[in-house]
Design a protein around this motif. Structure first.
Motif: not given
Length: 284
Positions: A11, A52, A80, A82-83
Motif C-alpha cells: 500500500q 485505500a 489496489t 483493501r488490505r
C-alpha cells in the motif's frame, strides 16, 4: 474506505508511485486534490498508503497525470483494494515491522536477484544454519525470539516451492560459503542444501570465488533486487539488522541493477558454481 494507521509495504509503494506520477505532472498535492474533488488531507493519506483506492480511481488519477504507460497503470491498478492479510501478519506483534515487510515483498515478487558476501541467503538456509545465525544476534535474543525469527525465515522459503515458484538467482561470495555457522556438521548440511537447491528449475546459484581476480562492485554489501511486474516497480531490499530497508527511487534502482549485473558477470556460471560448492563440501 476508512484510512489505516498501519499500511502494508504494498500500500505504501502504491501511494509512492501515485505521488511520483503527480510530481511528474507538475501538480501540487493541493491542486491534484482539487482536481479530483476531495480535500488535500485525503490526497496525503492516499500517497502515504493510508487510504485505500480502487483500480478505477488509480486509472483516473494516472490519466489526469498524463501517464501513457499502460503497463505501469495496469500494474498499479492491480495493487489496489483493501488490505489483504498474509501469513506474515501473525508475526507483526512478535518481530520488528521490517520482517513482515520483507515477507510481503518476497510474496509479491516476480523474481529475485540476491547478492551476498558474508551470509547465505535466508531463502536458501537450512534450519540448523538459520538457527546458528539467529542465535548469534547482538544483543542476544531470548529463546522465544529466536524461535519466532526462525519460524518466520522458514515460512518465507515457501515462495521457492509453490505451484508458481518465484525465479530466484543468488550470487554468493566464497566467503559466505566458508563461514561455518553452527560448526562443521551444520556447514556440510548447508552446502549440500545449496547443491540440491541449485538443481531446482527456478533457482540459480552463482559463486564469486576468492580467486576471481580483482574487485567487484558492491563489495561488502548484501542486498536483494526484487523484480516487480514492470521495471518501475522493482525494489532493492538492503540487508540490515532491523529487517527490511527498501529503496525504490529511479536512480537507486538503476544503480543496483548495474551492481547486480556486474556481480553476476564476476561469478562462475551455474554449473561451475555447483562444482565449486561440491569441492568445498569435500574439503570439510
Amino acid at each position: 474506505m476508512p484510512p489505516t494507521n498501519s499500511p502494508t509495504l504494498r500500500q505504501r509503494r502504491l501511494g509512492t508511485e501515485l505521488r511520483k506520477l503527480r510530481e511528474r505532472a507538475g501538480l501540487s498535492s493541493t491542486a491534484a486534490a482539487a482536481r479530483f474533488g476531495f480535500q488535500q488531507t485525503r490526497m496525503s493519506m492516499i500517497e502515504a498508503g493510508r487510504y485505500a483506492v480502487s483500480a478505477d480511481r488509480v486509472r483516473v488519477m494516472a490519466r489526469s497525470y498524463s501517464c501513457l504507460d499502460d503497463k505501469l497503470v495496469d500494474a498499479l491498478a492491480a495493487m489496489t483494494g483493501r488490505r489483504k492479510r498474509g501469513w506474515w501478519d501473525e508475526y507483526r506483534e512478535h518481530l520488528p515491522v521490517g520482517f513482515a515487510d520483507l515477507a510481503e515483498l518476497e510474496h509479491h515478487a516476480c523474481g529475485i536477484r540476491a547478492c551476498l558476501v558474508i551470509h547465505i541467503p535466508g531463502l536458501l538456509q537450512t534450519l540448523d544454519h538459520a538457527r546458528a545465525v539467529i542465535q548469534g544476534a547482538a544483543p542476544p535474543l531470548h529463546a522465544f525470539e529466536v524461535e519466532h525469527r526462525l519460524s518466520h525465515r522458514m515460512k518465507r522459503q515457501a515462495i521457492l516451492y509453490s505451484d508458481n515458484p518465484v525465479p530466484y538467482t543468488a550470487t554468493i561470495h566464497e566467503a559466505a560459503l566458508r563461514m561455518e555457522f553452527g560448526g562443521t556438521a551444520t556447514a556440510r548440511g548447508q552446502l549440500k542444501h545449496l547443491i540440491e537447491m541449485s538443481e531446482m528449475g527456478n533457482v540459480t546459484i552463482r559463486v564469486i570465488p576468492f580467486a576471481g581476480g580483482g574487485t567487484f562492485p558492491g563489495t561488502g554489501q548484501s542486498f536483494d533486487y526484487v523484480l516487480g511486474p514492470v521495471q518501475q516497480l522493482d525494489t532493492v531490499q538492503l540487508d540490515a539488522a532491523p529487517g527490511c530497508q527498501c529503496a525504490d527511487a529511479d536512480a537507486e534502482l538503476a544503480k543496483y541493477r548495474a551492481v547486480v549485473d556486474r556481480m553476476e558477470l564476476s561469478s562462475l556460471d551455474p554449473a561451475k558454481s555447483r562444482d565449486f560448492i561440491h569441492g568445498l563440501l569435500r574439503s570439510l
